[in-house]
Design an enzyme around this catalytic site. Structure first.
Site, PDB file in Angstrom:
ATOM      1  N   MET A 274      -1.732   0.083  -4.312  1.00  0.00           N
ATOM      2  CA  MET A 274      -0.884  -0.322  -5.181  1.00  0.00           C
ATOM      3  C   MET A 274      -0.910   0.027  -6.645  1.00  0.00           C
ATOM      4  SD  MET A 274      -0.113  -4.002  -3.089  1.00  0.00           S
ATOM      5  CE  MET A 274      -1.829  -4.635  -3.447  1.00  0.00           C
ATOM      6  N   ASP A 275      -0.699   1.131  -6.908  1.00  0.00           N
ATOM      7  CA  ASP A 275      -1.176   1.723  -8.296  1.00  0.00           C
ATOM      8  C   ASP A 275       0.084   1.752  -9.271  1.00  0.00           C
ATOM      9  OD1 ASP A 275      -2.611   2.806 -10.315  1.00  0.00           O
ATOM     10  OD2 ASP A 275      -2.205   4.917  -9.544  1.00  0.00           O
TER      11      ASP A 275
END
Length: 294
Positions: free
Chosen positions: A46-47
């Site tokens: 989850m960047d």
């Protein structure tokens, strides 16, 4: 009834209609996609939460809250589509090097959302999802660690899907720990054999090790990995357009399809998930052949 209440009721009804229409569309799309290969295990990096907050000129930490909403949507899409296992990279060991204020903000958010996840009406219980928390959990504060343990116990009877949340995790840390545990286990076995008078067998094992034969096998190491609760991922989705793993599931992703949309994590939506599945199905035959060669 005042004008304000009329508008509120209107928006509530409108949102319910929109949700029903989009839910119907998702079911139709998933019915079509289910004619092809369905990934058993999807992993997410989850960047982009911090960059999203900066882009939208939000307070520090607000990006993670928007990111949680995206996570809930992605989990819903996965479980509706029939994905059995989902693994998310929530907080790495390297993340502890960030400012104490940001680390504390993430931990507070984790406490808050984990408690929401185990409520009776939550998505986790709606889809029968069992929670696992993977990583060096001893690095977490006691309140956070106890909350995670409570959540794992509360969902232990759920058996329709599995959500693994990697916290205080790094793949290199996982591998080193697994090798150490394997060596300790093998050493204990050797000592036990020696104590039981099985010295000849012990000598044979030592000769095997000196000759370069596998004294500790792949299976010995893998059974001590944090991720023994799941199969290897079929697809890994990382937002922000980054095509690197950042010390996440290095051992488990040798033949995994990597999808890297350019959007930041809080911006990911159903269309990105749909496109990821289509690309997975297009490449799956080649990946299956590769796995058979390993």
């Amino acid at each position: 009834m005042g004008v304000g209440n009329v508008w509120i009721n209107f928006w509530v009804v409108l949102n319910q209609i929109i949700e029903r229409v989009t839910s119907f569309f998702r079911r139709c799309a998933f019915n079509v996609l289910s004619m092809g290969s369905i990934p058993i295990h999807v992993a997410f990096i989850m960047d982009g939460n911090r960059r999203f907050a900066k882009k939208k000129k939000l307070a520090e930490g607000a990006g993670h809250r928007f990111g949680y909403l995206s996570l809930v949507s992605m989990l819903k899409y996965c479980f509706e589509f029939g994905v059995k296992y989902v693994t998310i990279y929530a907080f790495s060991i390297d993340n502890f090097q960030r400012s104490p204020e940001e680390v504390q903000s993430v931990m507070d958010l984790m406490l808050e959302k984990v408690e929401l996840l185990i409520r009776e009406e939550s998505l986790v219980n709606q889809y029968g999802v069992r929670l696992h928390f993977l990583g060096n959990l001893g690095m977490l504060s006691e309140p956070v660690r106890k909350a995670l343990e409570k959540a794992a116990i509360a969902t232990s009877n759920n058996n329709r899907a599995v959500l693994s949340i990697c916290v205080a995790y790094a793949s290199t840390d996982e591998i080193v720990r697994a090798v150490e545990k394997s060596c300790e286990e093998k050493w204990d076995e050797m000592n036990l054999k020696s104590a039981n008078g099985e010295g000849n067998d012990l000598g044979k094992e030592l000769v095997m090790a000196e000759n370069g034969e596998n004294f500790i096998t792949l299976a010995d190491v893998e059974k001590h990995m944090y991720t023994t609760v799941t199969p290897e991922p079929d697809m890994l989705i990382r937002t922000s357009g980054e095509a690197r793993l950042s010390n996440f599931l290095l051992w488990q992703t040798s033949s995994c399809y990597l999808y890297s949309p350019s959007v930041l994590w809080p911006e990911i939506n159903f269309w990105h998930f749909l496109w990821a599945i289509l690309n997975f199905q297009r490449n799956n035959l080649r990946l299956v052949k590769k796995r058979k060669q390993l």
